[in-house]
Motif scaffolding. Structure first.
Motif, PDB file in Angstrom:
ATOM      1  N   ASN A 258      58.296  45.776  37.316  1.00  0.00           N
ATOM      2  CA  ASN A 258      58.705  46.324  38.505  1.00  0.00           C
ATOM      3  C   ASN A 258      58.802  45.081  39.794  1.00  0.00           C
ATOM      4  OD1 ASN A 258      55.668  45.929  39.735  1.00  0.00           O
ATOM      5  ND2 ASN A 258      54.973  47.389  38.102  1.00  0.00           N
TER       6      ASN A 258
ATOM      7  N   TYR B  65      49.490  46.856  38.471  1.00  0.00           N
ATOM      8  CA  TYR B  65      50.666  46.630  38.633  1.00  0.00           C
ATOM      9  C   TYR B  65      51.460  45.883  39.542  1.00  0.00           C
ATOM     10  CZ  TYR B  65      49.333  51.630  38.124  1.00  0.00           C
ATOM     11  OH  TYR B  65      48.485  52.519  38.029  1.00  0.00           O
TER      12      TYR B  65
ATOM     13  N   ASN C 284      52.259  43.433  36.940  1.00  0.00           N
ATOM     14  CA  ASN C 284      53.409  43.297  35.741  1.00  0.00           C
ATOM     15  C   ASN C 284      52.327  43.653  34.728  1.00  0.00           C
ATOM     16  OD1 ASN C 284      56.493  44.956  36.513  1.00  0.00           O
ATOM     17  ND2 ASN C 284      56.388  43.055  37.619  1.00  0.00           N
TER      18      ASN C 284
ATOM     19  N   GLN D 133      51.985  48.882  34.148  1.00  0.00           N
ATOM     20  CA  GLN D 133      53.159  49.730  34.678  1.00  0.00           C
ATOM     21  C   GLN D 133      52.535  50.767  35.205  1.00  0.00           C
ATOM     22  OE1 GLN D 133      56.105  48.421  35.748  1.00  0.00           O
ATOM     23  NE2 GLN D 133      54.686  46.353  34.498  1.00  0.00           N
TER      24      GLN D 133
ATOM     25  N   LEU E 262      54.608  55.899  40.193  1.00  0.00           N
ATOM     26  CA  LEU E 262      55.267  55.117  40.911  1.00  0.00           C
ATOM     27  C   LEU E 262      55.780  55.560  42.212  1.00  0.00           C
ATOM     28  CD1 LEU E 262      57.051  52.445  40.590  1.00  0.00           C
ATOM     29  CD2 LEU E 262      59.024  54.156  39.003  1.00  0.00           C
TER      30      LEU E 262
ATOM     31  N   LEU F 135      61.647  49.906  43.328  1.00  0.00           N
ATOM     32  CA  LEU F 135      60.787  49.114  43.160  1.00  0.00           C
ATOM     33  C   LEU F 135      60.334  49.219  41.357  1.00  0.00           C
ATOM     34  CD1 LEU F 135      57.933  52.188  44.155  1.00  0.00           C
ATOM     35  CD2 LEU F 135      58.111  50.114  45.159  1.00  0.00           C
ATOM     36  N   LEU F 136      61.652  49.563  40.686  1.00  0.00           N
ATOM     37  CA  LEU F 136      62.078  48.457  39.176  1.00  0.00           C
ATOM     38  C   LEU F 136      63.168  48.107  39.564  1.00  0.00           C
ATOM     39  CD1 LEU F 136      62.295  52.300  38.299  1.00  0.00           C
ATOM     40  CD2 LEU F 136      60.265  50.759  37.903  1.00  0.00           C
TER      41      LEU F 136
END
Length: 66
Positions: free
Chosen positions: A2, A32, A35, A38, A44, A58-59
């Protein structure tokens, strides 16, 4: 993977601020952002709403992971 850390930096916001908004610990948000962990899809989407971005923003795209 992310981009939470990148989006926070782009917006001038901190992980501590996001942790408070999510009602999560700083350590969880830091996991988060780095990474190591997740977020669930639900989290998310909540992060995206708080940061006023699309969840897809965000990805990382697969081409960015390689």
């Amino acid at each position: 993977m992310n981009r939470i850390k990148d989006v926070l930096e782009d917006k001038g916001l901190t992980q501590i601020w996001l942790a408070a908004k999510l009602d999560k610990s700083y350590n969880m948000v830091n996991s988060y952002a780095k990474n190591r962990r997740q977020p669930s899809i639900e989290i998310l989407y909540k992060i995206a709403s708080i940061l006023k971005v699309e969840p897809g923003d965000l990805l990382l795209k697969m081409s960015e992971v390689e």
